[in-house]
Design an enzyme around this catalytic site. Structure first.
Site, PDB file in Angstrom:
ATOM      1  N   LYS A  88       0.943  -1.213  -0.138  1.00  0.00           N
ATOM      2  CA  LYS A  88       0.081  -0.016   0.108  1.00  0.00           C
ATOM      3  C   LYS A  88       0.867   1.371   0.026  1.00  0.00           C
ATOM      4  O   LYS A  88       0.456   2.224  -0.824  1.00  0.00           O
ATOM      5  CB  LYS A  88      -0.897   0.054   1.216  1.00  0.00           C
ATOM      6  CG  LYS A  88      -1.422   1.485   1.767  1.00  0.00           C
ATOM      7  CD  LYS A  88      -2.594   1.391   2.838  1.00  0.00           C
ATOM      8  CE  LYS A  88      -1.523   1.637   3.995  1.00  0.00           C
ATOM      9  NZ  LYS A  88      -1.382   3.092   4.473  1.00  0.00           N
ATOM     10  N   ASN A  89       1.982   1.304   0.826  1.00  0.00           N
ATOM     11  CA  ASN A  89       2.636   2.355   0.991  1.00  0.00           C
ATOM     12  C   ASN A  89       3.529   2.842  -0.140  1.00  0.00           C
ATOM     13  O   ASN A  89       4.420   3.702  -0.187  1.00  0.00           O
ATOM     14  CB  ASN A  89       3.460   2.493   2.337  1.00  0.00           C
ATOM     15  CG  ASN A  89       2.592   2.498   3.600  1.00  0.00           C
ATOM     16  OD1 ASN A  89       1.480   2.836   3.460  1.00  0.00           O
ATOM     17  ND2 ASN A  89       2.975   2.473   4.671  1.00  0.00           N
ATOM     18  N   ARG A 138      -4.591   9.905   4.782  1.00  0.00           N
ATOM     19  CA  ARG A 138      -3.463  10.848   5.030  1.00  0.00           C
ATOM     20  C   ARG A 138      -2.573  10.818   3.611  1.00  0.00           C
ATOM     21  O   ARG A 138      -2.155  12.059   3.278  1.00  0.00           O
ATOM     22  CB  ARG A 138      -2.571   9.929   5.879  1.00  0.00           C
ATOM     23  CG  ARG A 138      -1.413  10.314   6.258  1.00  0.00           C
ATOM     24  CD  ARG A 138      -1.192  11.700   6.778  1.00  0.00           C
ATOM     25  NE  ARG A 138       0.007  11.994   6.903  1.00  0.00           N
ATOM     26  CZ  ARG A 138       0.494  13.452   7.035  1.00  0.00           C
ATOM     27  NH1 ARG A 138      -0.504  14.318   7.582  1.00  0.00           N
ATOM     28  NH2 ARG A 138       1.533  14.060   7.032  1.00  0.00           N
ATOM     29  N   CYS A 190      -5.277   7.601   9.852  1.00  0.00           N
ATOM     30  CA  CYS A 190      -5.350   7.097  11.055  1.00  0.00           C
ATOM     31  C   CYS A 190      -4.998   8.315  12.140  1.00  0.00           C
ATOM     32  O   CYS A 190      -3.948   8.980  11.719  1.00  0.00           O
ATOM     33  CB  CYS A 190      -4.526   5.804  11.183  1.00  0.00           C
ATOM     34  SG  CYS A 190      -5.075   4.452  10.425  1.00  0.00           S
ATOM     35  N   ARG A 224       0.409  14.634  12.997  1.00  0.00           N
ATOM     36  CA  ARG A 224       1.231  14.380  11.614  1.00  0.00           C
ATOM     37  C   ARG A 224       0.921  15.752  10.742  1.00  0.00           C
ATOM     38  O   ARG A 224       0.157  15.692   9.978  1.00  0.00           O
ATOM     39  CB  ARG A 224       0.006  13.479  10.843  1.00  0.00           C
ATOM     40  CG  ARG A 224       0.217  12.031  11.557  1.00  0.00           C
ATOM     41  CD  ARG A 224      -0.765  10.898  10.975  1.00  0.00           C
ATOM     42  NE  ARG A 224       0.126  10.251   9.980  1.00  0.00           N
ATOM     43  CZ  ARG A 224      -0.419   9.243   9.389  1.00  0.00           C
ATOM     44  NH1 ARG A 224      -1.577   8.646   9.492  1.00  0.00           N
ATOM     45  NH2 ARG A 224       0.310   8.604   8.589  1.00  0.00           N
ATOM     46  N   PRO A 225       1.857  16.718  11.120  1.00  0.00           N
ATOM     47  CA  PRO A 225       1.884  17.892  10.324  1.00  0.00           C
ATOM     48  C   PRO A 225       2.365  17.700   8.911  1.00  0.00           C
ATOM     49  O   PRO A 225       2.958  16.726   8.844  1.00  0.00           O
ATOM     50  CB  PRO A 225       2.545  18.912  11.138  1.00  0.00           C
ATOM     51  CG  PRO A 225       3.543  17.981  11.858  1.00  0.00           C
ATOM     52  CD  PRO A 225       2.613  16.555  12.294  1.00  0.00           C
ATOM     53  N   ASP A 243       4.562  20.150   7.678  1.00  0.00           N
ATOM     54  CA  ASP A 243       5.488  21.418   7.667  1.00  0.00           C
ATOM     55  C   ASP A 243       6.766  21.159   6.732  1.00  0.00           C
ATOM     56  O   ASP A 243       7.078  21.739   6.103  1.00  0.00           O
ATOM     57  CB  ASP A 243       5.789  21.874   9.016  1.00  0.00           C
ATOM     58  CG  ASP A 243       6.370  20.715   9.821  1.00  0.00           C
ATOM     59  OD1 ASP A 243       6.002  19.663   9.781  1.00  0.00           O
ATOM     60  OD2 ASP A 243       7.364  21.133  10.620  1.00  0.00           O
ATOM     61  N   ASP A 277       5.170   0.786  11.891  1.00  0.00           N
ATOM     62  CA  ASP A 277       3.820   0.102  11.305  1.00  0.00           C
ATOM     63  C   ASP A 277       3.856  -1.305  11.989  1.00  0.00           C
ATOM     64  O   ASP A 277       2.853  -2.007  11.937  1.00  0.00           O
ATOM     65  CB  ASP A 277       3.618  -0.005   9.893  1.00  0.00           C
ATOM     66  CG  ASP A 277       3.443   1.429   9.360  1.00  0.00           C
ATOM     67  OD1 ASP A 277       3.199   2.205   9.931  1.00  0.00           O
ATOM     68  OD2 ASP A 277       3.437   1.478   8.012  1.00  0.00           O
ATOM     69  N   ARG A 301      -7.994  -0.920   5.369  1.00  0.00           N
ATOM     70  CA  ARG A 301      -7.348   0.044   4.554  1.00  0.00           C
ATOM     71  C   ARG A 301      -5.976  -0.442   4.193  1.00  0.00           C
ATOM     72  O   ARG A 301      -5.403   0.176   3.400  1.00  0.00           O
ATOM     73  CB  ARG A 301      -6.921   1.414   5.609  1.00  0.00           C
ATOM     74  CG  ARG A 301      -8.370   1.822   5.791  1.00  0.00           C
ATOM     75  CD  ARG A 301      -8.113   3.036   6.847  1.00  0.00           C
ATOM     76  NE  ARG A 301      -7.203   4.225   6.065  1.00  0.00           N
ATOM     77  CZ  ARG A 301      -6.700   5.073   6.536  1.00  0.00           C
ATOM     78  NH1 ARG A 301      -7.196   5.691   7.673  1.00  0.00           N
ATOM     79  NH2 ARG A 301      -5.821   5.869   5.779  1.00  0.00           N
TER      80      ARG A 301
HETATM   81  C1  UD1 Z   1       4.161   6.884   6.060  1.00  0.00           C
HETATM   82  C2  UD1 Z   1       3.651   5.564   5.896  1.00  0.00           C
HETATM   83  C3  UD1 Z   1       3.031   4.954   7.389  1.00  0.00           C
HETATM   84  C4  UD1 Z   1       4.528   5.070   8.319  1.00  0.00           C
HETATM   85  C5  UD1 Z   1       5.258   6.269   8.252  1.00  0.00           C
HETATM   86  C6  UD1 Z   1       6.535   6.159   9.076  1.00  0.00           C
HETATM   87  C7  UD1 Z   1       2.345   5.941   3.799  1.00  0.00           C
HETATM   88  C8  UD1 Z   1       1.141   6.251   3.036  1.00  0.00           C
HETATM   89  N1  UD1 Z   1       2.344   5.966   5.185  1.00  0.00           N
HETATM   90  O1  UD1 Z   1       3.564   7.846   6.693  1.00  0.00           O
HETATM   91  O2  UD1 Z   1       2.691   3.829   6.998  1.00  0.00           O
HETATM   92  O3  UD1 Z   1       3.786   4.562   9.701  1.00  0.00           O
HETATM   93  O4  UD1 Z   1       5.355   6.650   6.984  1.00  0.00           O
HETATM   94  O5  UD1 Z   1       7.265   4.721   8.527  1.00  0.00           O
HETATM   95  O6  UD1 Z   1       3.635   5.817   3.302  1.00  0.00           O
HETATM   96  N2  UD1 Z   1       6.242  14.667  10.646  1.00  0.00           N
HETATM   97  C9  UD1 Z   1       6.401  16.088  10.857  1.00  0.00           C
HETATM   98  N3  UD1 Z   1       6.186  17.021   9.701  1.00  0.00           N
HETATM   99  C10 UD1 Z   1       6.158  16.637   8.635  1.00  0.00           C
HETATM  100  C11 UD1 Z   1       5.981  15.311   8.120  1.00  0.00           C
HETATM  101  C12 UD1 Z   1       6.168  14.574   9.126  1.00  0.00           C
HETATM  102  O7  UD1 Z   1       6.659  16.428  11.834  1.00  0.00           O
HETATM  103  O8  UD1 Z   1       6.110  17.600   7.544  1.00  0.00           O
HETATM  104  C13 UD1 Z   1       6.293  13.905  11.474  1.00  0.00           C
HETATM  105  C14 UD1 Z   1       4.978  12.954  11.522  1.00  0.00           C
HETATM  106  O9  UD1 Z   1       4.115  13.573  12.581  1.00  0.00           O
HETATM  107  C15 UD1 Z   1       5.569  11.769  12.426  1.00  0.00           C
HETATM  108  C16 UD1 Z   1       6.955  11.301  11.729  1.00  0.00           C
HETATM  109  O10 UD1 Z   1       7.182  12.784  11.170  1.00  0.00           O
HETATM  110  O11 UD1 Z   1       5.924  11.959  13.617  1.00  0.00           O
HETATM  111  C17 UD1 Z   1       7.001  10.434  10.718  1.00  0.00           C
HETATM  112  O12 UD1 Z   1       6.224  10.868   9.651  1.00  0.00           O
HETATM  113  P1  UD1 Z   1       6.033  10.495   8.041  1.00  0.00           P
HETATM  114  O13 UD1 Z   1       7.681   9.480   7.810  1.00  0.00           O
HETATM  115  O14 UD1 Z   1       6.051  11.684   7.307  1.00  0.00           O
HETATM  116  O15 UD1 Z   1       5.010   9.533   7.899  1.00  0.00           O
HETATM  117  P2  UD1 Z   1       4.073   9.412   6.615  1.00  0.00           P
HETATM  118  O16 UD1 Z   1       4.617   9.834   5.587  1.00  0.00           O
HETATM  119  O17 UD1 Z   1       2.707  10.248   7.239  1.00  0.00           O
END
Ligand code: UD1
Length: 420
Positions: A22-23, A92, A116, A121-122, A124, A303, A395
């Site tokens: 999926k990812n 997401r 989820c 999950r910002p 920025d 995950d 999902r």
């Molecule tokens: C992706 C995966 C998810 C997995 C995660 C970490 C998909 C669709 N989802 O989620 O299954 O659990 O990677 O391996 O691929 N963060 C910030 N600012 C940002 C972006 C992220 O602070 O702009 C923080 C998030 O809040 C979190 C951490 O960084 O605490 C990791 O998030 P991120 O690696 O971005 O995960 P996703 O891409 O959302």
């Protein structure tokens, strides 16, 4: 309302071939918006998140058709426009459309992404990276409105190796003028899958450790690509084998990609054997408790923390589980306690004191991987359990009951309406 009816403590044995991730599929589908032609993605899992991404693409005037395990995306003549918030709120990964839409239309308006509730999950890091590449954003009224002012390359170093931010920045840099160097990028295998896919379409992306180097190109073209196997689904089956006992081989997985899981399982005294594209877990004796700290790749994946925690509830001794990626990803522990699990949780780590046996319970998933953990616990528990909240589990797992039933688990999907 659907639920899983599970009668636990049947050893899991057999082989399980893992389907597409999926990812990996979601970013590839989003990237197809950048390609003025037909993209055929093979090995795409049949999941509700994939369906939502297809609907999001259709809302941009892109044709998306499912043909067996393939998804055929034709973005020859997209119309652009604002995406309905009812759709972005379901996923997401809808944020992964930011870079492709900016690339294709020069502007984008995206209502808040759902998904989820495992942390704040910002976005920025996504926005800062894309701004460096020439976009500007306004987040007034909760909607992210972006404009591509120019296509410029940049040197970017992420504050944190976010998976989604890395994907958006790579996509935004593919057609920038010049060389973009992205440091402290995420190194998850799904990022490499996106780069391989884009390179096949004409992009020039290379990785050196945690640095991704993107040389901008002027055009991309359509083609076919096969999605990477799902290491999280494979890992879930292996962790279930450790929790319940038995002998399970997961095939069609990159064993390197599950190295952290294999190594952690070995610490619990489950027997782990790796072959070229398969991993086998055998457990007949007692499982030992082991501490866990989740990390970006190649560390132990967040995950798979929930199913690992579920396994530790029946291990001898105490395990300390530190979730370091998402601040709110231990919520499912409150449901695990209903099986009789010994878990103490304040604001910090979960402290799991293993018990000899869990007992069946009615529990409700509140997020995808937490739902997988509850399923694993129910498979390990004495007696009958019902796991509700399947819309979360669906999902990320293609019929989770079919996977575990094929391994000998007594698990069926039922509906509360049956016989009513
Ligand atoms: C992706 C995966 C998810 C997995 C995660 C970490 C998909 C669709 N989802 O989620 O299954 O659990 O990677 O391996 O691929 N963060 C910030 N600012 C940002 C972006 C992220 O602070 O702009 C923080 C998030 O809040 C979190 C951490 O960084 O605490 C990791 O998030 P991120 O690696 O971005 O995960 P996703 O891409 O959302």
């Amino acid at each position: 309302m659907e639920y899983l009816q599970i009668r636990g403590r049947r050893p899991l044995t057999g082989t399980c071939a893992v389907g597409g991730a999926k990812n990996a599929a979601l970013p590839l589908m989003a990237a197809a918006l950048m390609i003025p032609g037909e993209t055929v993605l093979r090995n795409v899992p049949d999941l509700s998140d994939v369906e939502v991404m297809a609907s999001l693409l259709r809302s941009f005037g892109v044709s998306v058709k499912r043909q067996g395990d393939a998804v055929v995306i034709d973005a020859s003549a997209p119309s652009g426009g604002e995406v309905p918030s009812s759709l972005t709120g379901m996923l997401r990964a809808s944020t992964l459309l930011l870079a492709p839409a900016l690339d294709r239309f020069g502007e984008v308006a995206l209502a808040p992404a759902g998904g989820c509730r495992i942390g704040e999950r910002p976005v920025d890091l996504h926005l800062r990276g894309m701004s460096a590449l020439g976009a500007s954003f306004d987040e007034g009224g909760g909607v992210i409105r972006g404009k591509r002012q120019r296509r410029r390359a940049a040197a970017i170093c992420l504050d944190y190796p976010s998976v989604g931010a890395t994907e958006n920045i790579v996509m935004a840099a593919v057609r920038a003028r010049g060389r973009t160097v992205l440091k402290n990028a995420a190194a998850e295998p799904e990022i490499d899958d996106l780069c391989r896919f884009l390179n096949g379409r004409g992009a020039k992306i290379a990785r050196e450790g945690n640095t991704v180097i993107i040389d901008g190109v002027t055009s991309l073209s359509g083609g076919e690509y096969t999605v990477l196997p799902d290491r999280v689904v494979g890992g879930t089956a292996l962790l279930a084998a450790a929790a319940v006992g038995g002998d399970v081989t997961v095939t069609n997985v990159g064993t390197d990609q599950l190295a952290a899981v294999a190594s952690k399982l070995a610490e619990t005294s489950a027997e782990v054997t790796a072959a070229e594209h398969s991993l086998r877990v055998r457990r007949s004796g007692a499982l030992c408790g082991a501490d866990l700290r989740t990390m970006p790749y190649p560390g132990f994946p967040t995950d798979l923390q929930p199913p690992f925690t579920a396994a530790m509830t029946v291990a001898e001794g105490t395990s300390v589980i530190r979730e370091e990626v998402f601040e709110n990803r231990l919520g499912f522990c409150d449901e695990l306690v209903k099986f009789g699990a010994g878990i103490r949780r304040g604001g910090g780590p979960a402290v799991v004191r293993g018990v000899e046996s869990l007992r069946g319970a009615d529990v409700r998933a509140e997020d995808l991987r937490g739902g997988a953990a509850l399923t694993v616990a129910a498979l390990a528990a004495e007696g009958e359990s019902r796991v509700f909240g399947l819309r979360y589990i669906d999902r990320g797992y293609e019929a989770i009951e079919t996977m575990f039933a094929a391994l000998g688990g007594d698990i069926v999907r039922r509906s509360t309406e049956e016989g009513a």
